[in-house]
Each structure stands twice: as structure tokens, then as C-alpha cells.
Design an enzyme around this catalytic site. Structure first.
Site, short mmCIF file in Angstrom:
data_model
loop_
_atom_site.label_atom_id
_atom_site.label_comp_id
_atom_site.label_asym_id
_atom_site.label_seq_id
_atom_site.Cartn_x
_atom_site.Cartn_y
_atom_site.Cartn_z
CE LYS A 172 -0.20 -0.20 5.01
NZ LYS A 172 -0.72 0.49 6.15
NE ARG A 181 -5.91 0.99 12.07
CZ ARG A 181 -4.72 0.74 11.51
NH1 ARG A 181 -3.74 1.61 11.66
NH2 ARG A 181 -4.50 -0.35 10.82
CG HIS A 234 -3.36 -4.12 12.25
ND1 HIS A 234 -2.25 -4.77 11.75
CD2 HIS A 234 -3.05 -2.79 12.19
CE1 HIS A 234 -1.34 -3.87 11.40
NE2 HIS A 234 -1.79 -2.66 11.66
NE ARG A 285 -2.35 -7.76 8.01
CZ ARG A 285 -3.00 -8.02 9.15
NH1 ARG A 285 -3.69 -9.11 9.31
NH2 ARG A 285 -2.96 -7.17 10.16
CE1 TYR A 339 11.92 32.23 1.77
CE2 TYR A 339 11.38 29.90 1.93
CZ TYR A 339 11.44 31.08 1.19
OH TYR A 339 10.99 31.10 -0.10
CB CYS A 377 12.85 26.25 1.04
SG CYS A 377 14.07 27.26 1.91
CG MET A 378 7.54 23.78 -2.02
SD MET A 378 6.39 24.71 -3.03
CE MET A 378 5.46 25.62 -1.81
CG ASP A 379 10.74 24.21 -4.61
OD1 ASP A 379 9.80 23.41 -4.76
OD2 ASP A 379 10.59 25.44 -4.60
C1 LIG Z 1 -3.77 -4.06 8.41
C2 LIG Z 1 -2.31 -3.95 8.23
N1 LIG Z 1 -1.57 -5.06 8.15
C3 LIG Z 1 -0.22 -5.03 8.00
C4 LIG Z 1 0.43 -3.83 7.93
C5 LIG Z 1 1.93 -3.84 7.79
O1 LIG Z 1 2.52 -3.28 8.95
P1 LIG Z 1 4.09 -3.15 9.09
O2 LIG Z 1 4.53 -2.22 8.01
O3 LIG Z 1 4.29 -2.58 10.44
O4 LIG Z 1 4.66 -4.50 8.93
C6 LIG Z 1 -0.28 -2.64 8.02
C7 LIG Z 1 0.42 -1.36 7.95
O5 LIG Z 1 0.09 -0.38 8.53
C8 LIG Z 1 -1.70 -2.70 8.17
O6 LIG Z 1 -2.44 -1.59 8.26
#
Ligand SMILES: Cc1ncc(COP(=O)(O)O)c(C=O)c1O
Length: 379
Positions: free
Chosen positions: A35, A133, A165, A225, A268, A315-317
Site C-alpha cells: 500500500k 480502529r 491487527h 502480513r 528563511y 524550503c519547499m524545493d
Molecule cells: C492491516 C495492516 N496489516 C499489516 C500492515 C503492515 O505493517 P508493518 O509495516 O508494520 O509490517 C499494516 C500497515 O500499517 C496494516 O495496516
């Protein structure tokens, strides 16, 4: 290197990291988490590198990310776990993307979308075991597993996974955190037992992120995961050496240098003032590129094997380094973070300087910074 800067990603390192991590959970499937553009490394190259390293699943937050993985021709089992109202559930079902069910309404919407698509949706029911969450509450869980079992019997749903999680897996030295993980694992066992009682037989039960993969073998279940560890960074500030290497190097070319007298205010706000005659080097990366403004006067960078600290305001850049009398010229390479060798800071060093976590450092590298890839096997 492109003209001004690049984020160099070593895909072989990602593959090797995955292979090393797999050895820590040899009996579990491995879902590589890609992700947020592969934690800033580039989602598709990172996904391919993880698969080359032995990942058997991929995980993303959003359906849109999953569809991009499918568009790239990757047909590995793939889970998207955040489904907000309006998400393209039907497209996910058509593309064979498995969906995380984090609330009863998501189950209802997914069943409706599956009926409309004329094919069953593959889903992973998410139990909230204490993170508070996403995930179905303990109170809501019995009803959801019953409803899922009915939908399965009706042929519109396949519950392929049950997951959760962890909130505190990244603090293994803290007894309170260890208790918290244990309480979540116990709650997960309960949720699994209820799912089983409802007649569900998920292929994969999963709860372990990187930290749990590394420190809690009792959390591995059928699938782990991990995200951050696959990119070579530790989720645990106190446990830096986890047998992986950082895959990303953020580097830039010095744009210009100038000699200034003592007492020169820099950037700045003149929040840095030279204390001697010195050389300033201008580095063309700024907060638009993911160098936080909070790194003003504290962010580290290496130039010619020597460590420096950002002089004055980011700065920005662009930002400035005060390199003293070190030889430097326009075009020289400055490394903000990388593998930690030869004086190069790591994303963990940046995180510590800024009071944040390395996840935030790598995921924020901006879209203006070209990613370049090195790989023997994958591209
Ligand atoms: C639901 C879920 N599983 C697994 C992960 C992977 O976590 P990590 O990068 O700490 O291994 C995340 C990351 O935030 C997550 O949201």
C-alpha cells in the site's frame, strides 16, 4: 542520476529481505504489504520484487490500489482492507480482489455487489481485537459471522480469511505491550472459534505485522502480513538489526556552492547563522519532496562520506548544508538516507531526529522525485 534528485530503490534488496523474513515464519503464507505506493518505493516494482522473494499474497489498503496491481498483470491473491463508502466493490469482485470486512455495512454492501456481479465475493472478516480502529467489535462479531455463513451458503460470498491487527507489537521490551499483544491474540482465538462455530472455514487466519512476525512466532497463524521490514526498516526503534537492509536511497545533486563569511544568516528566517567563514551547498530537495520542514537544523545528510546537518529552514524545493571547508562542487551527490553504510544516514536516523517513525520518512518522498530501480532479476 536524474538532474536533481532520485529515490533509488534496490529491488533485489526487497526480494532478499522477503526471503530472509520468510525464514522467520516458514510455515505461513507471506502477504507483502505494498500500500501507499509500496511505502513510497513504487507499488508495482515493490510487488514484483516481493513476489520474486517468495511472497504468496499481496496486501493494500484501498481497492483502487489493488486494481492498479491487477492492471499491471499481477494475479497473485490480493487483499484490500479499507473499504469506505462509495468504494468500487463491484470492480474489486470482478478483478478477483479479496476484501477486508471491517464493519457490518461493508458485509451488506459486498453481498449486494456480489449479487449484482453474479459471482461470489472473496472476503476476509476483520475482528477488532483491541486496536479500536478498523474491525468488527466483539459485540458485533457473532452476528457478522452468522450473516457471512448465510451468504456463503447462498453462494454469494466466500470467507477466505479472518484477520485482525495489533496495537503494540512494536514494543516487545515493554511488559504492558506484551500483555496487550497477548490479550489481542486471546481475543483473536475467541473470534476464530466463533467463526468456526458459525461454520466458516477460512483458508488464512492472520494478525502479524512486521513486528509480530519478528518477535511473536505465536502470532504467525496461516499468513504473516509485513510491510516495513520487507523494505529493510525496523518497526521497532530499539531493535534496529532485524536481518534486512534498507532498499531505498534518497539522493540529490548539489545545485550550487558559495563561500560566505561568519555571521551569515541562512535560509528563511535566518534560523541558522554561520559561526565562521564557510562553504554552503544548496541541495534541491524540499518539503514538497518529503523532506519535512521540521527537519530544519536537525535533518542529517551525507556528502562525500561526511555527515552534515541541514543548516536553517527546509524550503519547499531546497535546503542548505554548511560543509565548512570540505571540498564540494555543484553536481556532487548528497545522500539524505540509505543503507547506513559509509556515513550515510538511514530513514531510522531521520525518524529519530524528527521524533517520528521511518514509515513516515519513506512514504512521504514526493511524486516529484523520480524513483529509479536497480535489479538483476526484476524490473
Ligand atoms: C492491516 C495492516 N496489516 C499489516 C500492515 C503492515 O505493517 P508493518 O509495516 O508494520 O509490517 C499494516 C500497515 O500499517 C496494516 O495496516
Amino acid at each position: 542520476m536524474p538532474a536533481f534528485a532520485e529515490a533509488r530503490v534496490d529491488l533485489d534488496v526487497i526480494s532478499a529481505n522477503v526471503a530472509a523474513l520468510r525464514e522467520r515464519a516458514p510455515n505461513s503464507h507471506f502477504m507483502g504489504v505494498v500500500k501507499a505506493d509500496g511505502y513510497g518505493h513504487g507499488m508495482i516494482p515493490a510487488a514484483r520484487a516481493m513476489l520474486a522473494g517468495g511472497a504468496t499474497w499481496l496486501g493494500v489498503a484501498f481497492i483502487e490500489e489493488a486494481l492498479e496491481v491487477r492492471r499491471a498483470g499481477i494475479d497473485t491473491p490480493l487483499l484490500a482492507w479499507i473499504v469506505p463508502p462509495g468504494a468500487p466493490i463491484g470492480a474489486a469482485i470482478e478483478a478477483g480482489v479479496e476484501l477486508g470486512i471491517s464493519d457490518p455495512w461493508v458485509l451488506d454492501a459486498t453481498v449486494a455487489a456480489a449479487r449484482a456481479a453474479g459471482r461470489p465475493a472473496r472476503v476476509h472478516l476483520k475482528a477488532d481485537t483491541g486496536l479500536n480502529r478498523g474491525g468488527i467489535t466483539r459485540e458485533g462479531w457473532p452476528e457478522v459471522v452468522e450473516a457471512a455463513a448465510r451468504a456463503e451458503a447462498a453462494g454469494v460470498l466466500q470467507v477466505t480469511g479472518v484477520f485482525s491487527h495489533l496495537a503494540r507489537a512494536d514494543e516487545p521490551a515493554d511488559p504492558g505491550a506484551r500483555d496487550s499483544v497477548q490479550a489481542q491474540l486471546d481475543a483473536f482465538d475467541e473470534a476464530l472459534a466463533l467463526a468456526d462455530k458459525a461454520g466458516l472455514r477460512p483458508e488464512v487466519r492472520h494478525i502479524a505485522n512486521s513486528a509480530a512476525l519478528l518477535t511473536r512466532p505465536d502470532s504467525h497463524f496461516d499468513l504473516v502480513r509485513p510491510g516495513i521490514a520487507a523494505y529493510g526498516l525496523s518497526p521497532m526503534p530499539d531493535l534496529r538489526d532485524i536481518g534486512v537492509r534498507p532498499a531505498m536511497t534518497l539522493a540529490a545533486r548539489v545545485a550550487l556552492v558559495k563561500r560566505v563569511p561568519a555571521g551569515s544568516g541562512v535560509s528563511y528566517g535566518h534560523r541558522y547563522v554561520t559561526d565562521r567563514e564557510t562553504t554552503l551547498a544548496l541541495v534541491p530537495l524540499g518539503y514538497a519532496d518529503g523532506v519535512p520542514r521540521a527537519a530544519s537544523n536537525i535533518g542529517p545528510a551525507a556528502l562525500g562520506g561526511r555527515r552534515h546537518v541541514i543548516a536553517g529552514t527546509v524550503c519547499m524545493d531546497q535546503f542548505v548544508l554548511d560543509v565548512g571547508n570540505d571540498p564540494v562542487e555543484a553536481g556532487d551527490e548528497v545522500v539524505l538516507f540509505g543503507d547506513g553504510e559509509n556515513g550515510v544516514p538511514t530513514a531510522q536516523d531521520w525518524a529519530e531526529a524528527l521524533g517520528t517513525i521511518p514509515y513516515e520518512i519513506v512514504t512521504r518522498v514526493g511524486v516529484r522525485v523520480p524513483r529509479t530501480y536497480r535489479s538483476g532479476a526484476v524490473s
